[in-house]
Write an enzyme that holds these catalytic residues in place. Structure first.
Site, short mmCIF file in Angstrom:
data_model
loop_
_atom_site.label_atom_id
_atom_site.label_comp_id
_atom_site.label_asym_id
_atom_site.label_seq_id
_atom_site.Cartn_x
_atom_site.Cartn_y
_atom_site.Cartn_z
N CYS A 13 35.02 50.77 52.23
CA CYS A 13 33.83 51.51 51.81
C CYS A 13 32.94 50.67 50.89
O CYS A 13 31.72 50.84 50.87
CB CYS A 13 34.22 52.82 51.12
SG CYS A 13 35.27 52.61 49.66
N HIS A 280 35.98 55.48 45.51
CA HIS A 280 35.30 55.49 46.80
C HIS A 280 33.82 55.18 46.60
O HIS A 280 33.20 55.63 45.64
CB HIS A 280 35.45 56.87 47.46
CG HIS A 280 34.85 56.95 48.82
ND1 HIS A 280 35.24 56.14 49.86
CD2 HIS A 280 33.85 57.75 49.32
CE1 HIS A 280 34.52 56.44 50.94
NE2 HIS A 280 33.69 57.41 50.63
#
Length: 327
Positions: A13, A280
């Site tokens: 990510c 994230h």
């Protein structure tokens, strides 16, 4: 076209969100689509993989793609990305832009050392322009022309008050929290543990160093230093940082000539959720043609404008100088 998700290959990510910001960078994308020609021998380079990625995303044929070829090639150039652990998005962006510049640069000469003024001069503008021209002569690429600005570094000897001035290029601004922008990017004391060699005293001395922005780039990358590293641990600062989406005026934060309009608009922001050891990354990006905001969460893409909630998660900000879109 230009609006496409990227599959997460396993903790990638950080890469996906950084790429989405670069893929919304108007001048870079236009160059890749219209001016950059990749010869067969360069197809497997990082530059070739980035060009292929841009072409796929702007073809309009895909709603989501696997960036595996790009990731594999990235790992060949920077072996810290060979695994599938979480990495820092800012580190990824800095290394990628440096690599793209190196492969795009039209000059093979080794960059020269930034010129140093042996005493304070009123001709800062002349010296800064000379340093910039010398640097551009040896470092000519769309990356430099779009993303790089110029610092003015002033060091004053604590013993003899000798002043040394250098002008140095930068790719992004790293700003500590809670300080946002200030007139000086850096103001530090060079003490006995980190002395400075004074050419007038001819020995190491304590000194005061002040760093300011002399020249802003067309595309400004701002890195918010949310991660603080200690000897055996690290922490993340989740303080909200207000970043305007329109009309960010940087005139008061410029030490160079104020003869140009310095109004900037936000076009992308990388967000980080979680702590210092895990988390994230996602990204908001404004489509460079349709001027609509989209939220990129790996393969998921939704039409969404950044909200005030993102003031606590914003990590890397991308601003475009007004009037500098590639068109």
């Amino acid at each position: 076209p230009g609006n496409c998700g990227l599959y997460n290959l396993g903790n990638t990510c950080f890469m996906n969100s950084g790429l989405q910001s670069l893929l919304a960078s108007d001048q870079l994308v236009k160059f890749c689509l219209e001016a950059l020609v990749i010869s067969p021998e360069l197809q497997d380079t990082l530059l070739g993989r980035f060009k292929t990625l841009v072409m796929k995303i702007w073809s309009g044929e895909y709603s989501v793609i696997y960036p595996r070829d790009f990731k594999d090639t990235l790992s060949l150039y920077h072996n810290q990305f060979q695994d599938y652990r979480q990495h820092d998005c800012q580190e990824f962006l800095a290394l990628l832009l440096d690599s793209l510049h190196e492969q795009l640069s039209t000059v093979d000469d080794i960059p020269s050392v930034p010129p140093v003024l042996e005493s304070y001069s009123e001709n800062d503008e002349l010296e800064a322009d000379k340093a910039w021209d010398d640097y551009i002569t040896e470092n000519n690429s769309v990356v430099v022309n779009s993303f790089q600005g110029q610092f003015k570094s002033t060091i004053v000897c604590s013993e003899c008050s000798h002043i040394s001035v250098t002008f140095e290029p930068f790719m992004y601004l790293s700003l500590p929290i809670p300080r946002a922008l200030e007139r000086q990017i850096c103001n530090e004391v060079l003490d006995e543990q980190n002395p400075w060699y004074c050419p007038q005293c001819r020995k190491n001395q304590c000194a005061n160093k002040r760093m300011t922005v002399w020249r802003y780039p067309d595309t400004l990358i701002v890195h918010l230093k949310r991660f603080v590293f200690h000897e055996f641990s690290s922490t993340k600062i989740d303080n909200p940082v207000i970043f305007p989406q329109k009309n960010l005026d940087l005139t008061d934060f410029l030490s160079g000539p104020k003869n140009t309009d310095l109004q900037y608009d936000l076009y992308s922001v990388v967000c980080h959720f979680g702590g210092s050891n895990s988390g994230h990354y996602t990204a908001y990006s404004k489509h460079p043609i349709y001027q609509e905001w989209f939220y990129y969460n790996d393969e998921t893409v939704t039409k969404q404008t950044p909200k005030h909630d993102e003031y606590s998660s914003g990590y890397v900000l991308f601003y475009q100088k007004q009037g500098k879109m590639a068109g």
